[in-house]
Write an enzyme that holds these catalytic residues in place. Structure first.
Site, PDB file in Angstrom:
ATOM      1  N   SER A 110       0.833  -1.189   0.000  1.00 15.34           N
ATOM      2  CA  SER A 110       0.000   0.000   0.000  1.00 15.34           C
ATOM      3  C   SER A 110       0.875   1.250   0.000  1.00 15.34           C
ATOM      4  O   SER A 110       1.739   1.407  -0.851  1.00 15.34           O
ATOM      5  CB  SER A 110      -0.947  -0.051   1.215  1.00 15.34           C
ATOM      6  OG  SER A 110      -1.918   0.968   1.153  1.00 15.34           O
ATOM      7  N   ASP A 159       0.560  -4.462  -3.899  1.00 20.86           N
ATOM      8  CA  ASP A 159      -0.572  -3.560  -4.122  1.00 20.86           C
ATOM      9  C   ASP A 159      -0.208  -2.130  -3.708  1.00 20.86           C
ATOM     10  O   ASP A 159      -0.890  -1.514  -2.874  1.00 20.86           O
ATOM     11  CB  ASP A 159      -1.822  -4.050  -3.397  1.00 20.86           C
ATOM     12  CG  ASP A 159      -3.099  -3.744  -4.194  1.00 20.86           C
ATOM     13  OD1 ASP A 159      -3.002  -3.561  -5.428  1.00 20.86           O
ATOM     14  OD2 ASP A 159      -4.182  -3.700  -3.581  1.00 20.86           O
ATOM     15  N   HIS A 210      -7.388  -5.225  -1.424  1.00 22.69           N
ATOM     16  CA  HIS A 210      -6.181  -4.511  -1.022  1.00 22.69           C
ATOM     17  C   HIS A 210      -5.623  -4.965   0.325  1.00 22.69           C
ATOM     18  O   HIS A 210      -4.424  -4.874   0.566  1.00 22.69           O
ATOM     19  CB  HIS A 210      -6.512  -3.013  -0.960  1.00 22.69           C
ATOM     20  CG  HIS A 210      -5.345  -2.134  -0.686  1.00 22.69           C
ATOM     21  ND1 HIS A 210      -4.262  -2.035  -1.530  1.00 22.69           N
ATOM     22  CD2 HIS A 210      -5.087  -1.286   0.357  1.00 22.69           C
ATOM     23  CE1 HIS A 210      -3.391  -1.164  -1.033  1.00 22.69           C
ATOM     24  NE2 HIS A 210      -3.861  -0.704   0.107  1.00 22.69           N
TER      25      HIS A 210
END
Length: 293
Positions: free
Chosen positions: A124, A151, A224
């Site tokens: 992230s 991600d 996510h």
């Protein structure tokens, strides 16, 4: 001897232990360390957590990676409130510079880190931090041999990007890179709220930042936060991000692809990654698209 690439999606042969300590020169940061317990020298993976998340939320993922013969070091970058994105970069640089000084003292007896084989990764916002550090936005005494974005996210939209705005400049990475994306990450579940991995600032754009060699795998039916531990819970993990059905599948996909990439570019054993790339059905979850250059 036949290479069994599917074995990377299962727990490896090494017993591992989870350790904690402090890392950094000056302003120290708590670190979670997952290490093999068998005597030997192992490559090191530095892992950066995501926005408003705890390093301990990734314990199951990091144990899987470590069980295939890697020492994983995961700093905790904030205590109560997240710090700025630029401060994250300098904090991770400080932890990197601490590794040759302090890591050995925290490891099990007769386990040694091979810092000539050092990789950098992040999930992230931690992916943005990792890419920014690899692009030279803070100085380190060690050189990274490979980079992994799990991600990765660079902001809430193309017009609201984290500093430094690495997706807007023309600089390219000069080390091997892997980008793992989630198929559901760019889907919002709250009206008028941004998705957890918004279009224009997610894994697709990070893949475009990479020079060859670079790999891109998207785990289609997962979200996510689905690589986190089963019991990891906060507002971000359960209420703001669209999730898949089973975190175990996403964790195993993420860990297996990561290990295959590390074997290829840290251990020079490319056959595992080549097999997964050419036959993505080896993974426990659907991978689409699968790309490399």
């Amino acid at each position: 001897m036949t290479t069994d690439a599917s074995s990377l999606f299962e727990t490896g042969k090494f017993n591992v232990t989870v350790l904690t300590g402090k890392a950094g020169n000056g302003e120290s940061k708590p670190v979670l360390i997952v290490s093999p317990t068998d005597a030997g020298m192992y490559p090191v993976l530095l892992f950066v957590h995501g926005f408003f998340l705890q390093n301990k939320y990734y314990t199951q993922l990091l144990r899987h990676i470590s069980s295939h013969g890697f020492i994983v070091v995961a700093p905790q970058l904030f205590s109560i409130l997240p710090q700025s994105s630029t401060k994250d970069i300098t904090s991770v640089a400080a932890v990197t510079n601490w590794l040759p000084i302090g890591l050995q003292s925290l490891l099990p007896t007769d386990v040694k880190p091979d810092l000539e084989k050092l990789a950098l990764s992040g999930h992230s916002r931690g992916g943005h931090t990792s890419f920014s550090l690899a692009l030279g936005h803070a100085q380190t005494t060690l050189k990274f041999a490979a980079l992994i974005g799990i991600d990765p996210v660079a902001g809430t939209s193309e017009s609201s990007q984290l500093e430094p705005k690495i997706l807007n400049n023309e600089s390219k990475l000069d080390i091997p890179a892997l980008v793992i994306g989630s198929g559901l990450g760019e889907e919002s579940i709250i009206f008028m709220a941004p998705a957890c991995a918004p279009k224009g600032v997610n894994h697709k754009e990070f893949y475009n930042k990479c020079s060859s060699p670079c790999y891109h795998f998207v785990v289609t039916k997962y979200g996510h936060m689905d690589m986190l531990d089963d019991d990891a819970f906060n507002l971000m993990t359960k209420c703001m991000c669209k999730n898949g059905k089973c975190r175990d599948i996403m964790r195993r996909c993420t860990a297996g692809i990561t290990v295959a990439f590390l074997k290829a570019y840290i251990e020079k054993e490319a056959e595992y990654l080549n097999l997964i790339w050419s036959n993505p059905g080896l993974a426990p979850g659907e991978l689409e698209p699968v790309d490399c250059r």
